[in-house]
Design a protein around this motif. Structure first.
Motif, PDB file in Angstrom:
ATOM      1  N   VAL A  13       0.779  -1.547   0.299  1.00 40.83           N
ATOM      2  CA  VAL A  13       0.344  -0.210  -0.211  1.00 40.83           C
ATOM      3  C   VAL A  13       0.815   1.874  -0.207  1.00 40.83           C
ATOM      4  O   VAL A  13       0.310   1.926  -1.369  1.00 40.83           O
ATOM      5  CB  VAL A  13      -1.226   0.192   1.012  1.00 40.83           C
ATOM      6  CG1 VAL A  13      -1.902   0.984   1.793  1.00 40.83           C
ATOM      7  CG2 VAL A  13      -1.838  -0.841   1.449  1.00 40.83           C
ATOM      8  N   ARG A  14       1.821   1.573   0.936  1.00 42.55           N
ATOM      9  CA  ARG A  14       2.620   2.513   0.804  1.00 42.55           C
ATOM     10  C   ARG A  14       3.681   2.398  -1.165  1.00 42.55           C
ATOM     11  O   ARG A  14       3.364   3.584  -0.529  1.00 42.55           O
ATOM     12  CB  ARG A  14       4.163   2.113   1.907  1.00 42.55           C
ATOM     13  CG  ARG A  14       4.606   3.310   2.094  1.00 42.55           C
ATOM     14  CD  ARG A  14       5.743   2.848   2.891  1.00 42.55           C
ATOM     15  NE  ARG A  14       6.783   2.268   2.644  1.00 42.55           N
ATOM     16  CZ  ARG A  14       6.778   1.091   3.598  1.00 42.55           C
ATOM     17  NH1 ARG A  14       6.512   0.813   4.599  1.00 42.55           N
ATOM     18  NH2 ARG A  14       7.822   0.869   2.786  1.00 42.55           N
ATOM     19  N   ASP A  15       4.075   1.670  -0.881  1.00 35.40           N
ATOM     20  CA  ASP A  15       5.033   2.005  -2.601  1.00 35.40           C
ATOM     21  C   ASP A  15       3.468   1.787  -3.992  1.00 35.40           C
ATOM     22  O   ASP A  15       4.103   2.377  -4.571  1.00 35.40           O
ATOM     23  CB  ASP A  15       6.095   0.000  -2.306  1.00 35.40           C
ATOM     24  CG  ASP A  15       6.774   0.031  -1.239  1.00 35.40           C
ATOM     25  OD1 ASP A  15       6.927   1.412  -0.408  1.00 35.40           O
ATOM     26  OD2 ASP A  15       7.283  -0.711  -1.200  1.00 35.40           O
ATOM     27  N   ARG A  16       2.769   0.781  -3.587  1.00 30.95           N
ATOM     28  CA  ARG A  16       2.146   0.537  -4.852  1.00 30.95           C
ATOM     29  C   ARG A  16       0.437   1.673  -4.536  1.00 30.95           C
ATOM     30  O   ARG A  16       0.278   1.864  -6.058  1.00 30.95           O
ATOM     31  CB  ARG A  16       2.042  -0.178  -5.225  1.00 30.95           C
ATOM     32  CG  ARG A  16       3.374  -1.113  -5.207  1.00 30.95           C
ATOM     33  CD  ARG A  16       3.328  -1.891  -6.879  1.00 30.95           C
ATOM     34  NE  ARG A  16       2.564  -1.800  -7.794  1.00 30.95           N
ATOM     35  CZ  ARG A  16       2.178  -2.618  -8.322  1.00 30.95           C
ATOM     36  NH1 ARG A  16       2.273  -4.032  -7.545  1.00 30.95           N
ATOM     37  NH2 ARG A  16       0.909  -2.545  -9.198  1.00 30.95           N
ATOM     38  N   TRP A  17       0.163   2.111  -3.082  1.00 32.62           N
ATOM     39  CA  TRP A  17      -1.142   2.714  -4.001  1.00 32.62           C
ATOM     40  C   TRP A  17      -1.568   4.054  -4.554  1.00 32.62           C
ATOM     41  O   TRP A  17      -2.680   4.733  -4.872  1.00 32.62           O
ATOM     42  CB  TRP A  17      -1.644   2.585  -2.466  1.00 32.62           C
ATOM     43  CG  TRP A  17      -3.252   2.853  -2.144  1.00 32.62           C
ATOM     44  CD1 TRP A  17      -3.619   3.915  -1.304  1.00 32.62           C
ATOM     45  CD2 TRP A  17      -4.565   2.151  -3.284  1.00 32.62           C
ATOM     46  NE1 TRP A  17      -5.372   3.660  -1.649  1.00 32.62           N
ATOM     47  CE2 TRP A  17      -5.200   2.858  -2.592  1.00 32.62           C
ATOM     48  CE3 TRP A  17      -4.448   1.011  -3.668  1.00 32.62           C
ATOM     49  CZ2 TRP A  17      -6.234   2.476  -3.240  1.00 32.62           C
ATOM     50  CZ3 TRP A  17      -5.735   0.468  -3.874  1.00 32.62           C
ATOM     51  CH2 TRP A  17      -7.062   1.304  -4.243  1.00 32.62           C
ATOM     52  N   PRO A  18      -0.115   4.398  -3.862  1.00 33.15           N
ATOM     53  CA  PRO A  18      -0.090   6.402  -4.215  1.00 33.15           C
ATOM     54  C   PRO A  18      -0.703   6.532  -5.941  1.00 33.15           C
ATOM     55  O   PRO A  18      -1.414   7.553  -6.445  1.00 33.15           O
ATOM     56  CB  PRO A  18       0.416   7.004  -4.015  1.00 33.15           C
ATOM     57  CG  PRO A  18       1.167   5.680  -2.632  1.00 33.15           C
ATOM     58  CD  PRO A  18       1.039   4.310  -3.054  1.00 33.15           C
ATOM     59  N   ARG A  21      -4.581   5.167  -6.713  1.00 34.97           N
ATOM     60  CA  ARG A  21      -5.355   5.859  -6.482  1.00 34.97           C
ATOM     61  C   ARG A  21      -5.328   7.252  -6.636  1.00 34.97           C
ATOM     62  O   ARG A  21      -6.462   7.805  -7.317  1.00 34.97           O
ATOM     63  CB  ARG A  21      -5.244   6.027  -4.762  1.00 34.97           C
ATOM     64  CG  ARG A  21      -4.495   7.667  -4.207  1.00 34.97           C
ATOM     65  CD  ARG A  21      -4.178   7.153  -3.064  1.00 34.97           C
ATOM     66  NE  ARG A  21      -5.478   7.779  -2.376  1.00 34.97           N
ATOM     67  CZ  ARG A  21      -5.619   8.644  -1.687  1.00 34.97           C
ATOM     68  NH1 ARG A  21      -4.825   9.879  -1.692  1.00 34.97           N
ATOM     69  NH2 ARG A  21      -6.517   9.172  -0.674  1.00 34.97           N
ATOM     70  N   SER A  22      -4.410   7.201  -7.738  1.00 31.69           N
ATOM     71  CA  SER A  22      -4.753   9.099  -8.577  1.00 31.69           C
ATOM     72  C   SER A  22      -4.689   8.156  -9.819  1.00 31.69           C
ATOM     73  O   SER A  22      -5.361   9.287 -10.555  1.00 31.69           O
ATOM     74  CB  SER A  22      -2.988   9.154  -8.695  1.00 31.69           C
ATOM     75  OG  SER A  22      -2.025   8.748  -9.345  1.00 31.69           O
ATOM     76  N   ARG A  23      -5.735   7.332 -10.127  1.00 32.23           N
ATOM     77  CA  ARG A  23      -6.251   7.194 -11.321  1.00 32.23           C
ATOM     78  C   ARG A  23      -7.637   7.265 -11.224  1.00 32.23           C
ATOM     79  O   ARG A  23      -8.599   7.581 -12.115  1.00 32.23           O
ATOM     80  CB  ARG A  23      -5.794   5.924 -11.803  1.00 32.23           C
ATOM     81  CG  ARG A  23      -4.755   5.700 -12.513  1.00 32.23           C
ATOM     82  CD  ARG A  23      -3.897   4.926 -13.120  1.00 32.23           C
ATOM     83  NE  ARG A  23      -2.427   4.200 -13.249  1.00 32.23           N
ATOM     84  CZ  ARG A  23      -1.645   2.902 -12.608  1.00 32.23           C
ATOM     85  NH1 ARG A  23      -1.902   2.785 -11.418  1.00 32.23           N
ATOM     86  NH2 ARG A  23      -0.551   4.159 -12.771  1.00 32.23           N
ATOM     87  N   GLY A  24      -7.910   7.164  -9.443  1.00 39.57           N
ATOM     88  CA  GLY A  24      -9.628   7.390  -9.668  1.00 39.57           C
ATOM     89  C   GLY A  24     -10.011   6.094  -9.278  1.00 39.57           C
ATOM     90  O   GLY A  24      -9.557   4.647  -9.644  1.00 39.57           O
ATOM     91  N   PHE A  25     -11.014   6.228  -8.425  1.00 40.60           N
ATOM     92  CA  PHE A  25     -12.016   5.475  -7.974  1.00 40.60           C
ATOM     93  C   PHE A  25     -12.536   3.990  -8.805  1.00 40.60           C
ATOM     94  O   PHE A  25     -12.967   3.800  -8.864  1.00 40.60           O
ATOM     95  CB  PHE A  25     -12.952   5.613  -6.829  1.00 40.60           C
ATOM     96  CG  PHE A  25     -14.032   4.767  -5.983  1.00 40.60           C
ATOM     97  CD1 PHE A  25     -13.320   3.580  -5.563  1.00 40.60           C
ATOM     98  CD2 PHE A  25     -15.048   4.740  -6.526  1.00 40.60           C
ATOM     99  CE1 PHE A  25     -14.436   2.882  -4.741  1.00 40.60           C
ATOM    100  CE2 PHE A  25     -16.325   3.910  -6.155  1.00 40.60           C
ATOM    101  CZ  PHE A  25     -15.591   2.759  -5.121  1.00 40.60           C
ATOM    102  N   GLY A  26     -13.199   5.058 -10.030  1.00 39.83           N
ATOM    103  CA  GLY A  26     -14.133   4.194 -11.285  1.00 39.83           C
ATOM    104  C   GLY A  26     -13.045   3.677 -12.254  1.00 39.83           C
ATOM    105  O   GLY A  26     -13.834   2.162 -12.760  1.00 39.83           O
ATOM    106  N   ARG A  27     -12.033   4.064 -12.337  1.00 35.75           N
ATOM    107  CA  ARG A  27     -10.699   3.398 -13.128  1.00 35.75           C
ATOM    108  C   ARG A  27     -10.689   2.053 -12.408  1.00 35.75           C
ATOM    109  O   ARG A  27     -10.158   1.044 -13.091  1.00 35.75           O
ATOM    110  CB  ARG A  27      -9.743   4.313 -13.122  1.00 35.75           C
ATOM    111  CG  ARG A  27      -8.320   2.970 -14.290  1.00 35.75           C
ATOM    112  CD  ARG A  27      -7.932   3.968 -14.230  1.00 35.75           C
ATOM    113  NE  ARG A  27      -6.676   2.857 -15.027  1.00 35.75           N
ATOM    114  CZ  ARG A  27      -5.513   2.996 -16.548  1.00 35.75           C
ATOM    115  NH1 ARG A  27      -6.386   4.150 -16.950  1.00 35.75           N
ATOM    116  NH2 ARG A  27      -5.073   1.992 -16.219  1.00 35.75           N
TER     117      ARG A  27
END
Length: 99
Positions: A13-18, A21-27
């Motif tokens: 989560v720390r390494d890949r989640w940002p 999540r920047s691409r958005g919830f819908g995607r």
């Protein structure tokens, strides 16, 4: 040498989640939930049901239609739950850094 603390999930989560999540919830819902989880489950269930019932079974189209709708709904729910859990982990990790 880099030292990693926390569980494997926390490091992920720390390494890949940002970036995710920047691409958005819908995607995320569309790609990870509907297409990835829902699609794979639909194919797996369609193969299993077809093998069990046979391709000439009169109710096979109805069962496959139900399978598609059920797997799509489950995929969207899985993605939404995954998003919520990852957000909680991400916020707890970033709030620890601020303090």
């Amino acid at each position: 040498m880099s030292v990693h603390y926390g569980s494997r999930a926390e490091r992920w989560v720390r390494d890949r989640w940002p970036a995710i999540r920047s691409r958005g919830f819908g995607r995320f819902l569309l790609l990870r939930g509907l297409l990835a989880w829902g699609g794979v489950m639909t194919i797996a269930m369609a193969v299993m049901v077809s093998l069990r019932l046979g391709l000439d079974h009169p109710r096979l189209p109805m069962v496959l239609g139900f399978t598609v709708s059920l797997c799509a709904t489950a995929g969207l729910l899985w993605a939404a739950l995954t998003w919520w859990i990852n957000e909680r982990i991400f916020h707890s990790l970033t709030s620890d850094r601020i303090q």
